[in-house]
Design a protein around this motif. Structure first.
Motif, short mmCIF file in Angstrom:
data_model
loop_
_atom_site.label_atom_id
_atom_site.label_comp_id
_atom_site.label_asym_id
_atom_site.label_seq_id
_atom_site.Cartn_x
_atom_site.Cartn_y
_atom_site.Cartn_z
N TRP A 177 58.80 62.50 41.09
CA TRP A 177 58.61 62.31 39.85
C TRP A 177 57.45 62.89 39.12
O TRP A 177 57.51 63.70 37.96
CB TRP A 177 58.69 60.92 39.46
CG TRP A 177 58.81 60.49 38.03
CD1 TRP A 177 57.78 59.72 37.46
CD2 TRP A 177 59.84 60.54 37.24
NE1 TRP A 177 58.22 59.61 36.04
CE2 TRP A 177 59.66 59.97 36.07
CE3 TRP A 177 61.06 60.94 37.42
CZ2 TRP A 177 60.46 59.76 35.08
CZ3 TRP A 177 62.27 60.94 36.16
CH2 TRP A 177 61.58 60.42 35.03
N LYS A 178 56.26 62.84 39.66
CA LYS A 178 55.04 63.32 39.12
C LYS A 178 55.18 64.87 38.80
O LYS A 178 54.68 65.58 37.76
CB LYS A 178 53.82 63.18 39.96
CG LYS A 178 52.59 63.60 39.38
CD LYS A 178 51.53 63.57 40.32
CE LYS A 178 50.19 63.93 40.18
NZ LYS A 178 48.99 64.00 40.88
N GLN A 179 55.65 65.59 40.14
CA GLN A 179 55.78 66.94 39.93
C GLN A 179 56.69 67.61 38.75
O GLN A 179 56.48 68.37 37.97
CB GLN A 179 56.19 67.66 41.07
CG GLN A 179 55.35 67.79 42.17
CD GLN A 179 54.11 68.64 42.11
OE1 GLN A 179 54.53 69.75 41.51
NE2 GLN A 179 53.12 68.19 42.39
N VAL A 180 57.78 66.76 38.53
CA VAL A 180 58.79 67.19 37.59
C VAL A 180 58.61 66.68 36.11
O VAL A 180 58.43 67.64 35.15
CB VAL A 180 60.10 66.53 37.73
CG1 VAL A 180 61.06 66.77 36.55
CG2 VAL A 180 60.71 67.14 39.06
N ALA A 229 60.41 74.40 39.99
CA ALA A 229 60.85 74.37 41.25
C ALA A 229 61.39 73.08 41.99
O ALA A 229 62.35 72.82 42.50
CB ALA A 229 59.95 75.22 42.24
N ALA A 230 60.55 72.24 41.80
CA ALA A 230 60.64 70.72 42.04
C ALA A 230 61.99 70.37 41.24
O ALA A 230 62.66 69.42 41.89
CB ALA A 230 59.57 69.92 41.73
N ALA A 231 61.95 70.45 40.18
CA ALA A 231 63.29 69.99 39.41
C ALA A 231 64.51 70.72 39.80
O ALA A 231 65.48 69.77 39.73
CB ALA A 231 63.24 70.25 37.73
#
Length: 67
Positions: free
Chosen positions: A36-39, A46-48
């Motif tokens: 969640w933090k990355q997106v 890329a994480a999404a």
């Protein structure tokens, strides 16, 4: 299940959504980073894409299992 096809569809839809939520939550716990933090906060595309691909894969597995 029951003799009502609409009720059967609702039951299977609820069970499928529940299985999906549990599986995706397990994936988020196992991931080496906070998805969640990355997106959301870091806007990591890329994480999404990874999260979306995993979500689609889980949905296809649940749908194939319930079909």
């Amino acid at each position: 299940m029951t003799d009502l096809p609409v009720l059967n569809a609702l039951i299977f839809a609820c069970v499928g959504i529940g299985v999906f939520v549990v599986a995706f939550a397990a994936l988020a716990k196992v991931a080496p980073f906070d998805v969640w933090k990355q997106v959301v906060e870091e806007r990591n595309v890329a994480a999404a894409i990874l999260a979306g691909a995993v979500a689609l894969g889980l949905c296809w597995i649940v749908a194939a299992t319930m079909h």
